[in-house]
Design a protein around this motif. Structure first.
Motif, PDB file in Angstrom:
ATOM      1  N   ARG A   1       0.827  -1.209   0.000  1.00  0.00           N
ATOM      2  CA  ARG A   1       0.000   0.000   0.000  1.00  0.00           C
ATOM      3  C   ARG A   1       0.859   1.256   0.000  1.00  0.00           C
ATOM      4  NH1 ARG A   1      -1.300   4.026   2.798  1.00  0.00           N
ATOM      5  NH2 ARG A   1      -3.382   4.936   2.726  1.00  0.00           N
ATOM      6  N   HIS A   2       1.902   1.283   0.874  1.00  0.00           N
ATOM      7  CA  HIS A   2       2.758   2.468   0.982  1.00  0.00           C
ATOM      8  C   HIS A   2       3.495   2.724  -0.336  1.00  0.00           C
ATOM      9  CE1 HIS A   2       1.739   1.511   4.995  1.00  0.00           C
ATOM     10  NE2 HIS A   2       2.721   0.643   5.200  1.00  0.00           N
ATOM     11  N   VAL A   3       3.990   1.644  -0.939  1.00  0.00           N
ATOM     12  CA  VAL A   3       4.694   1.774  -2.210  1.00  0.00           C
ATOM     13  C   VAL A   3       3.735   2.257  -3.296  1.00  0.00           C
ATOM     14  CG1 VAL A   3       6.107   0.591  -3.921  1.00  0.00           C
ATOM     15  CG2 VAL A   3       6.228  -0.106  -1.533  1.00  0.00           C
ATOM     16  N   SER A   4       2.522   1.718  -3.305  1.00  0.00           N
ATOM     17  CA  SER A   4       1.558   2.045  -4.356  1.00  0.00           C
ATOM     18  C   SER A   4       1.197   3.523  -4.349  1.00  0.00           C
ATOM     19  CB  SER A   4       0.296   1.191  -4.202  1.00  0.00           C
ATOM     20  OG  SER A   4       0.590  -0.177  -4.352  1.00  0.00           O
ATOM     21  N   VAL A   5       1.073   4.114  -3.163  1.00  0.00           N
ATOM     22  CA  VAL A   5       0.744   5.538  -3.078  1.00  0.00           C
ATOM     23  C   VAL A   5       1.845   6.381  -3.721  1.00  0.00           C
ATOM     24  CG1 VAL A   5       0.410   7.470  -1.509  1.00  0.00           C
ATOM     25  CG2 VAL A   5      -0.730   5.299  -1.050  1.00  0.00           C
ATOM     26  N   LEU A   6       3.105   6.068  -3.365  1.00  0.00           N
ATOM     27  CA  LEU A   6       4.224   6.824  -3.929  1.00  0.00           C
ATOM     28  C   LEU A   6       4.381   6.556  -5.424  1.00  0.00           C
ATOM     29  CD1 LEU A   6       6.841   6.355  -1.071  1.00  0.00           C
ATOM     30  CD2 LEU A   6       5.592   8.435  -1.630  1.00  0.00           C
ATOM     31  N   LEU A   7       4.193   5.305  -5.814  1.00  0.00           N
ATOM     32  CA  LEU A   7       4.330   4.947  -7.225  1.00  0.00           C
ATOM     33  C   LEU A   7       3.244   5.603  -8.066  1.00  0.00           C
ATOM     34  CD1 LEU A   7       5.889   3.299  -9.293  1.00  0.00           C
ATOM     35  CD2 LEU A   7       4.496   1.313  -8.689  1.00  0.00           C
ATOM     36  N   ALA A   8       2.030   5.664  -7.548  1.00  0.00           N
ATOM     37  CA  ALA A   8       0.941   6.322  -8.276  1.00  0.00           C
ATOM     38  C   ALA A   8       1.251   7.792  -8.502  1.00  0.00           C
ATOM     39  CB  ALA A   8      -0.370   6.167  -7.497  1.00  0.00           C
ATOM     40  N   ARG A   9       1.782   8.431  -7.474  1.00  0.00           N
ATOM     41  CA  ARG A   9       2.139   9.846  -7.604  1.00  0.00           C
ATOM     42  C   ARG A   9       3.219  10.035  -8.672  1.00  0.00           C
ATOM     43  NH1 ARG A   9       1.305  14.581  -4.543  1.00  0.00           N
ATOM     44  NH2 ARG A   9       2.545  16.229  -5.458  1.00  0.00           N
ATOM     45  N   ALA A  10       4.215   9.138  -8.665  1.00  0.00           N
ATOM     46  CA  ALA A  10       5.297   9.246  -9.648  1.00  0.00           C
ATOM     47  C   ALA A  10       4.766   9.036 -11.065  1.00  0.00           C
ATOM     48  CB  ALA A  10       6.394   8.235  -9.323  1.00  0.00           C
ATOM     49  N   TYR A  11       3.896   8.033 -11.251  1.00  0.00           N
ATOM     50  CA  TYR A  11       3.304   7.810 -12.573  1.00  0.00           C
ATOM     51  C   TYR A  11       2.503   9.033 -13.029  1.00  0.00           C
ATOM     52  CZ  TYR A  11       4.431   2.873 -13.399  1.00  0.00           C
ATOM     53  OH  TYR A  11       5.083   1.706 -13.679  1.00  0.00           O
ATOM     54  N   TYR A  12       1.753   9.615 -12.107  1.00  0.00           N
ATOM     55  CA  TYR A  12       0.947  10.794 -12.448  1.00  0.00           C
ATOM     56  C   TYR A  12       1.844  11.952 -12.897  1.00  0.00           C
ATOM     57  CZ  TYR A  12      -2.240  14.738 -11.950  1.00  0.00           C
ATOM     58  OH  TYR A  12      -2.979  15.863 -12.181  1.00  0.00           O
ATOM     59  N   ASN A  13       2.896  12.217 -12.125  1.00  0.00           N
ATOM     60  CA  ASN A  13       3.815  13.300 -12.479  1.00  0.00           C
ATOM     61  C   ASN A  13       4.562  13.016 -13.778  1.00  0.00           C
ATOM     62  OD1 ASN A  13       3.272  15.027 -10.292  1.00  0.00           O
ATOM     63  ND2 ASN A  13       4.640  13.869  -8.958  1.00  0.00           N
ATOM     64  N   ASN A  14       4.701  11.722 -14.100  1.00  0.00           N
ATOM     65  CA  ASN A  14       5.398  11.339 -15.329  1.00  0.00           C
ATOM     66  C   ASN A  14       4.462  11.283 -16.533  1.00  0.00           C
ATOM     67  OD1 ASN A  14       7.996  10.706 -16.338  1.00  0.00           O
ATOM     68  ND2 ASN A  14       7.421   8.554 -16.534  1.00  0.00           N
ATOM     69  N   GLY A  15       3.170  11.607 -16.292  1.00  0.00           N
ATOM     70  CA  GLY A  15       2.219  11.680 -17.398  1.00  0.00           C
ATOM     71  C   GLY A  15       1.487  10.393 -17.704  1.00  0.00           C
ATOM     72  N   ASP A  16       1.701   9.340 -16.928  1.00  0.00           N
ATOM     73  CA  ASP A  16       1.007   8.068 -17.149  1.00  0.00           C
ATOM     74  C   ASP A  16      -0.222   8.029 -16.239  1.00  0.00           C
ATOM     75  OD1 ASP A  16       0.162   5.491 -17.581  1.00  0.00           O
ATOM     76  OD2 ASP A  16       2.189   4.633 -17.551  1.00  0.00           O
ATOM     77  N   PHE A  17      -1.296   8.717 -16.649  1.00  0.00           N
ATOM     78  CA  PHE A  17      -2.461   8.905 -15.799  1.00  0.00           C
ATOM     79  C   PHE A  17      -3.251   7.613 -15.589  1.00  0.00           C
ATOM     80  CE2 PHE A  17      -1.924  13.077 -18.048  1.00  0.00           C
ATOM     81  CZ  PHE A  17      -1.309  13.715 -16.987  1.00  0.00           C
ATOM     82  N   GLN A  18      -3.289   6.745 -16.596  1.00  0.00           N
ATOM     83  CA  GLN A  18      -4.034   5.501 -16.458  1.00  0.00           C
ATOM     84  C   GLN A  18      -3.398   4.607 -15.391  1.00  0.00           C
ATOM     85  OE1 GLN A  18      -7.026   4.559 -17.997  1.00  0.00           O
ATOM     86  NE2 GLN A  18      -6.836   3.019 -16.371  1.00  0.00           N
ATOM     87  N   GLU A  19      -2.072   4.474 -15.444  1.00  0.00           N
ATOM     88  CA  GLU A  19      -1.370   3.654 -14.459  1.00  0.00           C
ATOM     89  C   GLU A  19      -1.558   4.224 -13.061  1.00  0.00           C
ATOM     90  OE1 GLU A  19       0.501   0.274 -13.524  1.00  0.00           O
ATOM     91  OE2 GLU A  19       0.349   0.891 -15.630  1.00  0.00           O
ATOM     92  N   ALA A  20      -1.493   5.557 -12.959  1.00  0.00           N
ATOM     93  CA  ALA A  20      -1.687   6.206 -11.663  1.00  0.00           C
ATOM     94  C   ALA A  20      -3.087   5.954 -11.128  1.00  0.00           C
ATOM     95  CB  ALA A  20      -1.422   7.705 -11.787  1.00  0.00           C
ATOM     96  N   ALA A  21      -4.090   6.082 -11.989  1.00  0.00           N
ATOM     97  CA  ALA A  21      -5.478   5.871 -11.569  1.00  0.00           C
ATOM     98  C   ALA A  21      -5.696   4.445 -11.078  1.00  0.00           C
ATOM     99  CB  ALA A  21      -6.424   6.189 -12.716  1.00  0.00           C
ATOM    100  N   ASP A  22      -5.117   3.469 -11.800  1.00  0.00           N
ATOM    101  CA  ASP A  22      -5.260   2.069 -11.395  1.00  0.00           C
ATOM    102  C   ASP A  22      -4.655   1.835 -10.008  1.00  0.00           C
ATOM    103  OD1 ASP A  22      -6.515   1.540 -13.766  1.00  0.00           O
ATOM    104  OD2 ASP A  22      -4.739   0.684 -14.751  1.00  0.00           O
ATOM    105  N   LEU A  23      -3.510   2.433  -9.767  1.00  0.00           N
ATOM    106  CA  LEU A  23      -2.851   2.261  -8.466  1.00  0.00           C
ATOM    107  C   LEU A  23      -3.661   2.917  -7.355  1.00  0.00           C
ATOM    108  CD1 LEU A  23       0.860   2.777  -9.524  1.00  0.00           C
ATOM    109  CD2 LEU A  23      -0.033   0.758  -8.360  1.00  0.00           C
ATOM    110  N   TYR A  24      -4.190   4.110  -7.607  1.00  0.00           N
ATOM    111  CA  TYR A  24      -4.998   4.783  -6.591  1.00  0.00           C
ATOM    112  C   TYR A  24      -6.242   3.959  -6.261  1.00  0.00           C
ATOM    113  CZ  TYR A  24      -2.388   9.191  -6.550  1.00  0.00           C
ATOM    114  OH  TYR A  24      -1.439  10.150  -6.395  1.00  0.00           O
ATOM    115  N   ILE A  25      -6.840   3.358  -7.271  1.00  0.00           N
ATOM    116  CA  ILE A  25      -8.016   2.522  -7.037  1.00  0.00           C
ATOM    117  C   ILE A  25      -7.649   1.330  -6.166  1.00  0.00           C
ATOM    118  CG2 ILE A  25      -9.644   0.946  -8.166  1.00  0.00           C
ATOM    119  CD1 ILE A  25      -9.680   2.951 -10.532  1.00  0.00           C
ATOM    120  N   SER A  26      -6.500   0.706  -6.437  1.00  0.00           N
ATOM    121  CA  SER A  26      -6.081  -0.451  -5.638  1.00  0.00           C
ATOM    122  C   SER A  26      -5.824  -0.048  -4.186  1.00  0.00           C
ATOM    123  CB  SER A  26      -4.824  -1.086  -6.236  1.00  0.00           C
ATOM    124  OG  SER A  26      -3.689  -0.260  -6.054  1.00  0.00           O
ATOM    125  N   VAL A  27      -5.283   1.150  -3.985  1.00  0.00           N
ATOM    126  CA  VAL A  27      -5.041   1.631  -2.621  1.00  0.00           C
ATOM    127  C   VAL A  27      -6.365   1.857  -1.897  1.00  0.00           C
ATOM    128  CG1 VAL A  27      -4.178   3.579  -1.268  1.00  0.00           C
ATOM    129  CG2 VAL A  27      -2.786   2.640  -3.110  1.00  0.00           C
TER     130      VAL A  27
END
Length: 586
Positions: free
Chosen positions: A322-348
């Motif tokens: 969970r802790h990794v997913s929150v940080l990873l989602a933020r990094a994906y979002y900042n890197n422009g990969d919004f779909q990957e970020a959204a999927d991670l936020y949903i899993s969290v």
């Protein structure tokens, strides 16, 4: 330019930072030279890069004999073996068996060793309920064994349990207990732990400059230890220092990241390196985010995620993924990969709403409430704090999920909530500031603050140092709780005689520094003599017990704070050498 981070990210950072730190005291430091089946020697050897493998090989060859002769040791070494294989579930069960078996057999050293491994595992899962349970047991064991180092470790564990529920007032309180005992015992490692953990608390509130000062102070203390001592603590404190520095500078990011990469390489091959690398990659990813290297941050967080997935996790715990997913989602979002970020936020969000996780929170709350009823602390509002902390976690994740679903509307609502939360944070920071300059037991200024005051005083002030006579004997014969009571009674006596316009600080365990700003030297002497007489006259329930003090008094003159302290310290030693219960002045 100073950067700021959202409170959600700082919460995750706090978890990531402290995890690695607790690994430092899962055993001793010096390498043993022989392969005897002695728990202290085993603890020494499993922390070295190569010898832990030799221990496990020898265990495999002698497993049946050990199981028959010493079941506690068998379960302990089985746990170590499972831990190395990243099977944390079986490791936890084995260490629990070792704990139960050693308790029944009266093997206190083995019991302590098992508790340290269980604390390390609970720390990885940020399991505040287990940590408070083990901390309370460590307190009892330390009292039974009259073991000061075990008690320092217990205070550290209890502080950590409150840290994970964001009750930083209690974190500071227990760290102060630990630091006070470390000063009495001249234990540099635990002094450094105090500085490092206080740095983590301040870092989580984005007081970066103060955090860096504490990390640097920890480094200075650790430089006084032997080269091979406290290696993990030195490494972790340095990693924390690098992370904090990345918040304050846009320049030379490559140098800071290169040093972090070297720390990661150094960790390869060490005992239980999966957890250490997990934390270091989380730190490195956050540094890369601060420097806007979002693609590199994704890579670092993905490595941390891979390490988490290698572990067979303990059942009924909140998955560190969970802790990794929150940080990873933020990094994906900042890197422009919004779909990957959204999927991670949903899993969290799904993890946060898992009924098993909510049940775990209720269990942790019950354990912390039980601890508060032991009478070891007073006015602890941990139950409420824990529930509020969980509510904030769920709310924060829902807000992040809503960012992708509802857009700017929910972001504006989050801003309003953030302003309300900011007021609460400021209130806590005020309390933390007061606690950072005072001693938790007495309420006096702590050593650092009283020296800071002394440095600002003019030449015409008078300085006195008071030392309670025979204090170690009181601790050894009556216990630490009785010693604390003596300190509080003596401090009350000092307060009754010293005017509020003057300053009092607790320098060490039983030493108190007084700065008289507007008194003549003769007036200051008269006040110290009054304190001496009143201390001698204190009545105690213990038959035949009498408390006295020795004191040194000197004008400050043109001396620095360090010079005048050295002078009054020598005068105190002269008072003790010539009979105690007296004042020596110059």
């Amino acid at each position: 330019m100073k950067k700021t981070a959202g409170k959600w990210q700082q919460t995750i950072t706090r978890i990531a930072l402290i995890l690695f730190f607790m690994l430092v005291f899962s055993g001793e430091y010096h390498v043993a030279g022989e392969n005897a089946w002695d728990i202290k020697k085993i603890e020494e050897r499993i922390l070295t890069d190569s010898e832990y493998k030799e221990v496990l090989e020898a265990f495999e060859n002698e497993k049946e004999t050990i199981q028959s002769d010493n079941p506690s040791l068998y379960f302990y070494l089985s746990g170590v073996n499972y831990l190395v294989q990243n099977d944390f579930h079986e490791a936890y069960l084995s260490f629990e068996e070792a704990l139960a078996s050693s308790y029944e057999a009266g093997q206190s050293e083995m019991e302590f060793a098992a508790l340290k491994q269980l604390v390390m595992l609970s720390d990885f899962y940020a399991d505040s309920g287990k940590l408070i349970e083990y901390g309370a047991r460590l307190i009892d064991l330390a009292e039974d064994e009259d073991d000061a180092e075990m008690k320092m470790y217990a205070y550290n564990v209890i502080a950590l349990s409150f840290y994970y529920v964001a009750n930083d007032e209690k974190v500071v309180e227990y760290l102060e207990h630990m630091f006070s005992l470390a000063r009495e015992e001249d234990n540099l490692a635990y002094e450094a732990i105090y500085q490092t953990m206080m740095g983590q608390v301040l870092y989580s509130y984005q007081d970066i400059e103060s955090a860096i000062e504490l990390y640097e102070e920890a480094e200075r203390v650790l430089q006084m230890t032997e080269e091979n001592d406290a290696g993990d603590l030195k490494l972790f404190n340095r990693a924390s220092h690098l992370l904090a520095k990345s918040n304050l500078t846009e320049q030379e990011p490559e140098a800071l990241l290169k040093e972090m990469e070297q720390l990661i390489i150094k960790t390869e091959g060490q005992y239980n390196n999966t957890v250490k690398l997990w934390v270091l990659y989380l730190m490195k990813g956050q540094m890369e985010e601060h420097f806007h290297f979002y693609d590199a941050a994704v890579t670092s967080f993905e490595k941390s995620k891979e390490l988490t997935q290698k572990i067979k996790h303990i059942e009924d715990t909140i998955n560190p993924l969970r802790h990794v997913s929150v940080l990873l989602a933020r990094a994906y979002y900042n890197n422009g990969d919004f779909q990957e970020a959204a999927d991670l936020y949903i899993s969290v969000a799904e993890m946060d709403e898992d009924p098993a996780n909510l049940m775990k929170v209720d269990e942790d709350a019950s354990k912390i409430r039980s601890f508060t009823e032991r009478g070891l602390t007073d006015e602890i509002s941990s139950l409420t704090t824990l529930q509020e902390a969980q509510d904030r976690v769920v709310l924060q994740q829902r807000i992040m999920l809503g960012t992708f679903i509802l857009g700017i509307f929910l972001l504006s609502r989050a801003f309003i909530l953030k302003r309300k939360e900011h007021l609460k944070v400021n209130e806590l920071k005020d309390k933390l500031y007061v606690q950072s300059i005072t001693d938790s037991l007495t309420g006096l200024y702590n050593r650092k603050q009283i020296f800071k005051i002394l440095n600002t005083k003019k030449q015409d002030c008078t300085v006195a140092l008071i030392d309670i006579d025979n204090f170690k004997t009181i601790n050894d014969t009556l216990g630490y709780l009785a010693g604390d009571e003596v300190i509080k009674r003596v401090v009350q006596t000092i307060r009754q005689s010293v005017p509020e316009s003057d300053d009092i600080g607790r320098y060490g365990g039983e030493e108190f520094l007084i700065i008289f700003s507007d008194k003549t030297f003769e007036e200051a002497l008269a006040i110290i003599e009054e304190i001496r007489k009143n201390t001698e006259a204190l009545a105690w329930e213990v038959e035949g017990m009498q408390t006295t003090i020795s004191a040194g008094v000197s004008p400050k003159g043109e001396a620095t704070a360090e010079e005048v302290f050295s002078k009054v310290d020598k005068l105190v030693h002269e008072a003790k050498r010539t009979g105690k219960n007296k004042i020596v002045f110059k």
